[in-house]
Scaffold this motif. Structure first.
Motif, short mmCIF file in Angstrom:
data_model
loop_
_atom_site.label_atom_id
_atom_site.label_comp_id
_atom_site.label_asym_id
_atom_site.label_seq_id
_atom_site.Cartn_x
_atom_site.Cartn_y
_atom_site.Cartn_z
N VAL A 127 66.38 72.65 55.47
CA VAL A 127 65.02 73.22 55.60
C VAL A 127 64.83 74.52 54.86
CG1 VAL A 127 63.01 73.64 57.02
CG2 VAL A 127 64.21 71.76 56.87
N THR B 145 61.64 77.41 53.45
CA THR B 145 60.52 77.84 53.57
C THR B 145 60.82 79.23 53.17
OG1 THR B 145 58.44 77.48 55.15
CG2 THR B 145 60.55 78.83 56.11
N LEU C 242 62.89 77.29 64.26
CA LEU C 242 63.59 76.18 63.67
C LEU C 242 63.67 75.08 65.18
CD1 LEU C 242 63.78 74.15 61.44
CD2 LEU C 242 65.53 74.88 61.25
N GLY D 148 65.93 80.66 64.92
CA GLY D 148 65.13 81.15 63.97
C GLY D 148 65.63 82.06 63.56
N LEU E 70 67.66 80.46 57.96
CA LEU E 70 67.45 79.45 58.85
C LEU E 70 68.65 78.37 59.45
CD1 LEU E 70 64.17 78.00 57.18
CD2 LEU E 70 64.51 79.21 59.96
N VAL F 161 61.11 67.47 62.79
CA VAL F 161 61.66 69.52 61.93
C VAL F 161 59.78 69.70 62.35
CG1 VAL F 161 62.38 71.02 61.02
CG2 VAL F 161 63.53 68.63 60.23
N LEU G 224 58.29 73.44 62.57
CA LEU G 224 58.68 75.31 62.09
C LEU G 224 57.19 75.25 62.33
CD1 LEU G 224 59.04 75.50 58.30
CD2 LEU G 224 60.85 75.87 60.03
#
Length: 131
Positions: free
Chosen positions: A9, A11, A29, A44, A56, A66, A68
């Motif tokens: 993941v 972001t 996370l 995090g 992450l 998951v 966030l």
């Protein structure tokens, strides 16, 4: 980094009210190995100057969901305080943000990478699966 047995993941956040990346937003996370399982917080990070979280934690093997969690209220409070310092005559006594936290939950499969951008402004947000 995803492997054949895990997903990965990433972001980033774009502050659409300013047309700039949102720096300094805390992101947590969490993951779970099934719809009925308990969430496990993995750790995090915070967004950098480009609005990205580059560190992450890795998802555990067996992760299917998951979450966030973005702590956006402190970001907008700081932004509002900075604006008031620059132009004290434009003080607004209202809240700096309508949504103080944004929680995004999504399903994953092993071997896939999931980039989840957050488009943010003080009164709304949008997310999508990026690349």
């Amino acid at each position: 980094m995803s492997t054949s047995t895990t997903a990965s993941v990433s972001t980033h956040i774009l502050d659409t009210s300013a047309g700039r990346p949102a720096e300094g937003v805390a992101v947590r996370l969490s993951a779970r190995p099934g719809r009925e399982a308990q969430w496990q917080e993995l750790g995090g990070s915070a967004t950098d100057g480009d609005g990205r979280c580059k560190d992450l934690p890795t998802l555990p093997e067996g992760t299917t969901h998951v979450r966030l969690d973005f702590a956006v209220e402190p970001y907008f409070e700081k932004k509002q305080a900075d604006a008031q310092q620059d132009a004290p005559a434009n003080r607004d006594s209202g809240p700096a943000v309508f949504f103080p936290e944004v929680a995004i939950t999504f399903a994953v499969v092993p071997g896939e990478h999931y980039h989840v951008p957050l488009l943010l402004n003080p009164f709304g947000y949008s997310v999508y699966r990026g690349s």
